[in-house]
Design a protein around this motif. Structure first.
Motif: not given
Ligand SMILES: Nc1ncnc2c1ncn2[C@@H]1O[C@H](COP(=O)(O)OP(=O)(O)OP(=O)(O)O)[C@@H](O)[C@H]1O
Ligand SMILES: [Mg+2]
Lengths: 276, 257
Positions: B87-97
């Motif tokens: 769930v926490v790693l979803m925060g990484c989605l969509g930051t850039g590419g």
């Protein structure tokens, strides 16, 4: 294994295993997104495609796929904004697709015995050419799900957050439903359109509690589905039963038994050793 | 800015609010006052009926990447097969590419995620299923997820509602640290707990009353302290009506008196 002597049996096994894998993957997405009813709708509406194939004398799988894809995209569009309240529209498309198919078949000259096989499955008569189509579609779905795993997980778990992170939530949803349309046509081959939902949802339902990730849920469901299909296939061969129904009976029985065992287990007082 | 859900019952009216850089704003108000609605408007999840909202100079929805959000309801999809860390790693989605491919590599992201969970005292629960966590633990996971997005503005809708008092103090201290480079807006019913941390207070009850830092250092806050949260808005209106009670500093961001 004398059962494997026959070519139709080998084909049936291959078709069963292929569908189990794809059902495990797509069924997991169906269950976690709570779109079981929608998948049922697609499956039944797909009958319209079968009707068209007969009426216009088109090849069955491609035209069913086309029709089912169309129906699924319409359903995706109406469920896009309120997934919970869309059941009426899904119900209508479900019935109209089916009615359309039945009428087209009525209008087709000659009587088609074959038609029953689309309602109840015809895994024992899957020709090699269909197997190839199924294999290609299966591989494609597998590839796409692996490639877009994170995106699919994000919109399945928390659509709002996925949207805030800039994911194309609507696009991914359409893409999911389109894949579901293809899946359903594959599964119709094996258990028939009436029983598609069972094969699609029973294994993931059983896995949901124990899996810690979508991936394990998919793998577990595929395995479970494969066991059900193999067992059902054997029973249908051994006792000369309709294969689709045998598969669903195996799956349903195992499901209900585990459900019962879990219920009894949860009622048992924990401090007292169970007597047996 | 005005807003209503169905075009009839106005939920928010005449809202005029500026969140400054490095601000730490508490949003208070009664249940149904429109606090969550205000947050969702800023996020671009809802569109205002009248008026406009700008986030860092852009339309909301354009710049959601720069916003971190902790929703009020953390009980979505309780049975979903997913671990706290995922769930926490979803925060990484969509930051850039493109299409949600993260600019950070998977490894970096995972390290970040574990470190964030650690900071929130959740390291040992990282690999538990989200449904097996308690409400407060789940809230911490959602806070970690919002922090993972490396936001410039962090919007938290009652983040401390389910968190125990020890954890609450830790968490507020964490927010204070973050506040060095992130503006923070936190919806809360517990003004007492956040009073030592916040720089400004916005009171939302269909209308909005804003109190800047200078103001709350004076009389108004004491008046607010004397009351329950439900009474705050009314008392504040009264306080504003009194001569000398913080009427002067309401220049750049304010609701209707
Ligand atoms: N989705 C919705 N559709 C219609 N009306 C809504 C919706 N969400 C909230 N409202 C209404 O808007 C008003 C404000 O709701 P909001 O959730 O913003 O309150 P809140 O200040 O966050 O309250 P709480 O302290 O309980 O979280 C309420 O009167 C509520 O009935
Ligand atoms: Mg709220």
């Amino acid at each position: 294994m004398e059962i494997l002597k026959y070519e139709f049996m080998r084909h049936a096994l291959a078709a069963g295993l292929l569908t189990s894998i794809i059902c495990g993957i797509m069924g997991t997405l169906v269950v976690v997104n709570r779109i079981v009813f929608l998948s049922g709708g697609i499956a039944h509406a797909a009958y319209g495609g079968i009707g068209m194939a007969f009426y216009f004398n088109w090849p069955v799988i491609p035209s069913t796929m086309g029709f089912s894809l169309g129906a699924s995209l319409v359903m995706a569009a109406v469920t896009l904004n309120n997934r919970q309240r869309a059941d009426t529209v899904i119900g209508v498309i479900w019935a109209v697709g089916m009615a359309f198919g039945i009428i087209l078949v009525d209008l087709t000259p000659g009587y088609n015995v074959d038609l029953m096989s689309y309602l109840f499955g015809s895994i024992l008569t899957v020709p090699g050419s269909d197997l190839i189509i199924m294999g290609v579609i299966g591989a494609l779905i597998l590839f796409l799900v692996v490639f877009f795993y994170k995106e699919l997980m994000a919109i399945s778990y928390d659509e709002e957050f996925a949207g805030l992170r800039g994911l194309p939530v609507r696009g991914i949803y359409f893409f999911l439903i389109a894949m579901l349309g293809f899946t359903v046509v594959m599964v119709i081959q094996v258990v028939g359109l009436i029983m598609v939902i069972a094969l699609l949802t029973i294994p993931p339902f059983m896995m949901e509690k124990y899996a810690r990730s979508l991936g394990t849920m998919m793998a577990g469901s595929s395995l479970l589905g494969a066991c059900f299909t193999m067992a059902g296939l054997y029973l249908s061969y051994r006792f000369d039963l309709t294969s689709g129904a045998a598969i669903i009976m195996v799956a349903g029985t195992v499901f209900l038994v585990t459900l019962g065992v879990e219920k009894i287990w949860s009622f048992m007082p924990r401090t007292v050793q169970p007597e047996n | 800015m005005d807003f209503s859900y169905n075009g009839e019952d106005v939920v928010l009216s005449d809202i005029n609010l500026t969140i400054r850089e490095h601000d730490f704003m508490a949003v208070i108000g009664p249940n149904g006052g429109g606090k969550s609605t205000l947050i969702r408007l800023v996020l671009g999840l809802l569109k205002p009926d009248k008026g406009q909202i700008r986030v860092l100079g852009e339309r909301p929805g354009k710049l959601t990447q720069a916003l971190g959000y902790v929703p009020q309801n953390v009980h979505i999809n309780d049975h979903f097969p997913i671990t706290a860390l995922d769930v926490v790693l979803m925060g990484c989605l969509g930051t850039g590419g493109h299409l949600g491919q993260s600019r950070r590599t998977r490894k970096e992201c995972e390290k970040d995620g574990l470190a964030t969970l650690e900071r929130l005292g959740m390291a040992e629960h990282a690999h538990k299923k989200i449904g097996e966590l308690s409400g407060g633990q789940r809230q911490r996971v959602f806070i970690a997820r919002a922090l993972m997005t490396r936001p410039r503005l962090l919007l938290l809708d009652e983040p401390t509602a389910g968190i125990d008092s020890g954890g609450r103090a830790d968490f507020l201290n964490l927010l204070k640290t973050l506040n060095k480079d992130v503006a923070i807006v936190v919806v809360t019913h517990d003004l007492f707990a956040v009073s030592g941390y916040v720089k400004s207070v916005a009171c939302v009850n269909h209308r909005l009353h804003y109190h800047s830092q200078e103001e709350i250092e004076g009389q108004t806050l004491e008046t607010m302290y004397a009351c329950t949260v439900e009474d705050v808005c009314r008392v504040q209106v009264l306080a504003q009506g009194l001569p000398g009670a913080g009427l002067k500093k309401r220049g750049d961001a304010d609701g209707n008196p």
